[in-house]
Design an enzyme around this catalytic site. Structure first.
Site, PDB file in Angstrom:
ATOM      1  N   HIS A 176       0.814  -1.216   0.000  1.00 19.42           N
ATOM      2  CA  HIS A 176       0.000   0.000   0.000  1.00 19.42           C
ATOM      3  C   HIS A 176       0.847   1.266   0.000  1.00 19.42           C
ATOM      4  O   HIS A 176       0.490   2.256   0.645  1.00 19.42           O
ATOM      5  CB  HIS A 176      -0.946  -0.007   1.213  1.00 19.42           C
ATOM      6  CG  HIS A 176      -2.082  -0.978   1.067  1.00 19.42           C
ATOM      7  ND1 HIS A 176      -3.214  -0.682   0.352  1.00 19.42           N
ATOM      8  CD2 HIS A 176      -2.230  -2.246   1.511  1.00 19.42           C
ATOM      9  CE1 HIS A 176      -4.025  -1.746   0.374  1.00 19.42           C
ATOM     10  NE2 HIS A 176      -3.454  -2.710   1.067  1.00 19.42           N
ATOM     11  N   ASP A 236      -0.711  -4.975   5.924  1.00 22.87           N
ATOM     12  CA  ASP A 236      -1.696  -5.853   5.283  1.00 22.87           C
ATOM     13  C   ASP A 236      -1.421  -6.029   3.797  1.00 22.87           C
ATOM     14  O   ASP A 236      -0.763  -5.200   3.175  1.00 22.87           O
ATOM     15  CB  ASP A 236      -3.106  -5.266   5.459  1.00 22.87           C
ATOM     16  CG  ASP A 236      -3.228  -3.913   4.806  1.00 22.87           C
ATOM     17  OD1 ASP A 236      -4.244  -3.678   4.110  1.00 22.87           O
ATOM     18  OD2 ASP A 236      -2.307  -3.074   4.982  1.00 22.87           O
ATOM     19  N   GLU A 237      -1.999  -7.065   3.259  1.00 17.68           N
ATOM     20  CA  GLU A 237      -2.052  -7.329   1.819  1.00 17.68           C
ATOM     21  C   GLU A 237      -0.742  -7.065   1.092  1.00 17.68           C
ATOM     22  O   GLU A 237      -0.687  -6.262   0.158  1.00 17.68           O
ATOM     23  CB  GLU A 237      -3.153  -6.456   1.186  1.00 17.68           C
ATOM     24  CG  GLU A 237      -4.532  -6.775   1.740  1.00 17.68           C
ATOM     25  CD  GLU A 237      -5.619  -5.921   1.104  1.00 17.68           C
ATOM     26  OE1 GLU A 237      -6.641  -6.503   0.723  1.00 17.68           O
ATOM     27  OE2 GLU A 237      -5.452  -4.677   1.018  1.00 17.68           O
ATOM     28  N   VAL A 238       0.336  -7.706   1.543  1.00 11.52           N
ATOM     29  CA  VAL A 238       1.597  -7.510   0.848  1.00 11.52           C
ATOM     30  C   VAL A 238       1.671  -8.506  -0.298  1.00 11.52           C
ATOM     31  O   VAL A 238       1.631  -9.719  -0.088  1.00 11.52           O
ATOM     32  CB  VAL A 238       2.799  -7.699   1.788  1.00 11.52           C
ATOM     33  CG1 VAL A 238       4.098  -7.383   1.059  1.00 11.52           C
ATOM     34  CG2 VAL A 238       2.652  -6.813   3.017  1.00 11.52           C
ATOM     35  N   GLU A 289      -2.535  -9.735   9.303  1.00  7.81           N
ATOM     36  CA  GLU A 289      -1.519 -10.507   8.568  1.00  7.81           C
ATOM     37  C   GLU A 289      -0.187 -10.556   9.313  1.00  7.81           C
ATOM     38  O   GLU A 289       0.536 -11.544   9.242  1.00  7.81           O
ATOM     39  CB  GLU A 289      -1.254  -9.911   7.173  1.00  7.81           C
ATOM     40  CG  GLU A 289      -2.355 -10.144   6.174  1.00  7.81           C
ATOM     41  CD  GLU A 289      -3.302  -8.979   6.074  1.00  7.81           C
ATOM     42  OE1 GLU A 289      -3.674  -8.423   7.143  1.00  7.81           O
ATOM     43  OE2 GLU A 289      -3.666  -8.613   4.949  1.00  7.81           O
TER      44      GLU A 289
END
EC number: 3.2.1.52
Lengths: 438, 446
Positions: A176, A236-238, A289
């Site tokens: 992000h 998050d969301e890597v 995460e």
């Protein structure tokens, strides 16, 4: 003569009421309200409880058909069920003008929310004007107008403080972060196609010392600008694709003995960031995460559970491992749908997860999240309110306050109240308010 | 070297030429909305057959004007010959589920004009409230409005809406929906609604309009006499949707009537009996009518120039309904896929945009009977606090589908233009919500 209320006395009992300090997780928000004629008394340990009590008092006052203001004789002993009751605003997907943020802080106070989780930057834009790294917003904001100056930030923090609201900024990394790369060369990982760089970039580059030099300096600034004890570090969301494509990263993986487990590389990065932030005496919040990928977290880390799939199970795991948790998963208010969806937010029972009493104590609250992909100042207020009010009650009130019909009556009344106070809260259902929005 | 200005001669005038203006008249279904816009060096010319076309051309012209970094306004050389694909391009607002202040309605008319919408379908009354102040029956709003002082539309309010709309080339088609959707009519018109029964006794609740009493038809006749005079458009929308038969069935007098008329147990016949008489009344008042699809589905005998409004998405696929309606010789309006009150996460404007109103099996004559459609913003969850962001820019997708050629359907191109248009709307003070991630130079409330 008719009984008259002539005074509301506010008594703050602690030797240090907290008027000149910032609210924090352990602040006392309890209050005792005694409404009798001629003098009502509001007692609280700290000023934060007085604020909550004043809000309640303001809601007890009602108007009759002739325009007289009335309040019923009452005796109220109130305190929040959960200490962390937050709203997440996203100012990266869409810039939110200062006025919009301030109006929502007002609305939050009307609903006894006490945390503004400011998801201030992300892939799309970097509106935070950094003193050490002015290029970040110079190159990363949507435009020179779409910026939060240090004065703007201070205003938000103070406006919030006066309402007993903590401001927890989130600087989400290593994913992000597309917008960070515009103003900070070599921060992001260059992606490769075979042997050639493609020209596009991925998450923050975890293998360079310069990355950590930057983060050390950057978080030094953040730690001093934002007074809260906590900073949200994201995590998050890597997406690993870019790292996997980069030969230097692949080399690093080999050297570190991580094999092909890129979660280990992610953890390596996060660990270092957490240590940097710790060194500034800040606690941190992270998305789930970071916990799921087995990063080594300090005991006072707050893990934010956001993935909807089987979140009860995640809460068990997080608290089972001894970490504090906050719940966001069932409260993504950006997921709009037709009808009275406030009911489903209201019906969430945060402690409905398998765990011991000790574990349940580790769930310190939750957040209603309004991600900004489809939200900006044109639709933020009606989208957030009064739907978020359902979350507000769930986090403040007692577990057994669950009757939907009763909640409906109070919520519609509360919505009209918010309208009167200048908050453009949308309707709950068919009907009307005596004072419509203009 | 000096930066060369790409601009030619400064333009100072837009000449508007209208063959047969009709400025003092009202727009109608037959109004000519075509126009020609000619922009060349030193000459800006807008020509149209009627003033309605000139209005559309002026809107286009306003959208063609750009502004460069130095603040100079400019317009590209261009030749435009434009006309709408469908003559009926409407927006429905519901002022019964939630009262909408006059100002909100007027602002909506402004934005409709920016989008070349030309019909305001005013669903003015319904079950929850009756805000329309009737001259003939003042008790209707006195007893039926949410608040008879603050949540009503006076005669002057209504005239204001009609004139404001007219000046923008927008027809106002009022809908007084009967015999269902009429609970709010009851308090101000005792004896109008059917008393429901629990066994032998009235239950205290009411149902649709009572179709068996002569008084009903006297009332309806008087009310519509007034409505026909107040609203100048040739068409009235008479509703006729979602009639719940339960109450009628429970009422012994109605059951007796059914027997008398030989309707058996088919209450659709009773519904048709009412609608038939209503339509005859409206015809005798010299008006045409639009009805919701149930009137057609239930086999009511309607005049050949009746317009059927297709709205149901569930039972029969709506394209099949469009085929059936047009095959039977009636004109059709499409709303089924355009219920903008049905919100969901994401870019739902794309779904609205991709609707193809003529995508059904039928002859060219049938297809000609599709005169357009309407985006509907029902009011259960909508009032002034969220109307504008919920309507715009999503309704713009419907507007383009109804105005532009069938071949204009590329989503990526539409996205770019709609996102740009949204920023323009912000600049014009419209609280239009974002399509997706991004920004406008000047944000709302910034």
């Amino acid at each position: 003569a008719e009984p008259e209320l002539s005074q509301l006395q506010v008594v703050i009992e602690s030797r240090d009421p907290g008027c000149h300090s910032y609210p924090h997780l352990a602040s006392s928000e309890a209050y005792h309200l005694s409404v009798t004629e001629p003098v009502a008394i509001l007692k609280a340990d700290e000023v934060w409880g007085a604020l909550r009590g004043l809000e309640t008092f303001s809601q007890l006052v009602h108007e009759d058909d002739y325009g007289s203001f009335l309040v019923n004789e009452s005796e109220i002993d109130d305190f929040p069920r959960f200490a962390h009751r937050g709203i997440l605003l996203d100012t990266s997907r869409h810039y939110l003008p200062l006025k919009s943020i301030l109006i929502n802080l007002d609305a939050m106070a009307f609903n006894k929310f006490n945390v503004l989780h400011w998801h201030i930057v992300d892939d799309q834009s970097f509106p935070y004007q950094s003193m050490y790294f002015p290029e970040l917003s110079d190159k990363g904001a949507y435009s020179y107008k779409h910026i939060y100056t240090p004065t703007d930030v201070r205003l938000v923090i103070e406006y919030a403080r006066l309402r007993g609201i903590r401001v927890i900024p989130e600087f989400d990394t290593p994913g992000h972060t597309q917008s960070w790369g515009k103003g900070q060369k070599d921060l992001l990982t260059p992606c490769y196609s075979g042997k050639q760089p493609t020209g596009s970039f991925g998450p923050v580059n975890p293998i360079l010392n310069t990355t950590y030099d930057f983060m050390t300096k950057f978080f030094k600034e953040i730690s001093s600008v934002f007074p809260d004890a906590y900073i949200h570090l994201g995590g998050d969301e890597v997406n690993f694709d870019c790292w996997k494509s980069n030969p230097e990263v692949k080399e690093f993986m080999k050297k570190q003995g991580f094999g092909t487990d890129y979660a280990k590389l992610e953890s390596y990065y996060i660990q270092k960031i957490l240590d940097i932030v710790s060194s500034y005496n800040k606690g941190y919040m992270v998305w789930q995460e970071v916990f799921d990928n087995k990063v080594q977290l300090k005991p006072d880390t707050v893990v934010q559970v956001w993935m909807e799939n089987n979140y009860a199970h995640e809460l068990s795991s997080v608290t089972g491992a001894g970490f504090t948790a906050i719940l966001a998963a069932p409260w993504y208010l950006d997921y709009i749908s037709y009808g009275q969806d406030w009911k489903k937010y209201y019906s969430v029972e945060p402690l409905n997860f398998p765990g011991s009493e000790k574990q349940k104590k580790l769930l310190i609250g939750g957040e209603a999240c309004l991600w900004g992909e489809f939200v900006d100042a044109t639709n933020l207020t009606p989208r957030l309110w009064p739907r978020a009010s359902a979350v507000g009650e769930r986090l403040w009130s007692s577990r057994n306050v669950t009757n939907l019909q009763d909640a409906y009556k109070r919520l519609t009344n509360h919505r009209c109240r918010m309208l009167r106070r200048g908050i453009a809260a949308e309707p709950v259902f068919v009907g009307y308010c005596a004072h419509e929005a203009r | 070297a000096e930066k060369e200005q790409p601009w030619g001669t400064p333009c100072t005038q837009l000449l508007v030429f209208v063959a047969t203006p009709g400025c003092d008249g009202f727009p109608s279904l037959d109004s000519k909305e075509s126009y020609k816009l000619s922009v060349s060096e030193g000459s800006l010319l807008l020509s149209a057959d009627a003033v309605w076309g000139a209005l559309r051309g002026l809107e286009t012209f306003s959208q063609l004007v750009g502004r460069d970094e130095n603040g100079t306004y400019y317009i590209n050389k261009t030749e435009i010959m434009d006309f709408p694909r469908f003559p009926h391009r409407g927006l429905l607002l519901d002022t019964s589920r939630h009262y909408l202040p006059l100002r909100t309605i007027l602002e909506t008319l402004d934005v409709m004009a920016y989008n070349k919408f030309n019909v305001f379908h005013w669903h003015i009354v319904d079950d929850p409230s009756f805000p329309y102040e009737s001259l003939t029956f003042p008790e209707l709003s006195k007893q039926g409005a949410f608040n008879a002082m603050t949540h009503v539309y006076t005669a002057s309010d209504v005239q204001m809406v009609i004139e404001y709309a007219r000046l923008r080339g927008i027809r106002v088609i009022a809908e007084f929906d009967t015999p269902g959707h009429t609970l709010s009519w009851g308090p101000g018109a005792p004896g109008l609604l059917t008393p429901c029964y629990l066994g032998k006794d009235p239950s205290g609740t009411y149902g649709p309009i009572n179709p068996i009493l002569n008084s009903t038809y006297h009332f309806v006749s008087s009310l519509f006499h007034e409505v026909s005079a107040v609203f100048p458009d040739f068409f009235l929308h008479l509703g006729g949707d979602e009639v719940d038969f339960t109450c009628w069935k429970s009422n012994p007098k109605i059951r007796a009537f059914m027997k008398e008329m030989g309707f058996g147990e088919d209450y659709k016949k009773l519904e048709s009996f009412y609608i038939q008489r209503l339509l005859d009344i409206i015809s005798s008042l010299g008006k045409g009518y639009i009805v919701w699809q149930e009137v057609f589905d239930n086999g009511v005998k309607v005049r050949p120039d009746t317009i059927i409004h297709v709205w149901k998405e569930n039972s029969t696929p709506y394209m099949e309904e469009m085929a059936n309606v047009t095959k039977a010789g009636y004109r059709a309006l499409l709303s089924a896929p355009w219920y903008l009150n049905h919100i969901s996460y994401g870019q739902d404007w794309m779904v609205a945009y991709q609707v193809e109103p003529l995508k059904f099996e039928g002859s060219p004559e049938q297809k000609d009977r599709v005169i357009g459609g309407e985006a509907c913003m029902w009011g259960e969850y909508v009032d002034v606090t969220n109307l504008a962001p919920r309507l715009w820019p999503r309704a713009g997708a419907v507007a383009e589908r109804l105005w532009s050629n069938a071949t204009v359907r590329n989503l990526q191109d539409a996205y770019v233009r709609l996102a740009d248009f949204r920023c323009k709307l912000l600049g014009r003070g419209v609280q239009a919500q974002p399509l997706y991630v991004g920004y406008c130079e000047n944000e709302f409330g910034g």
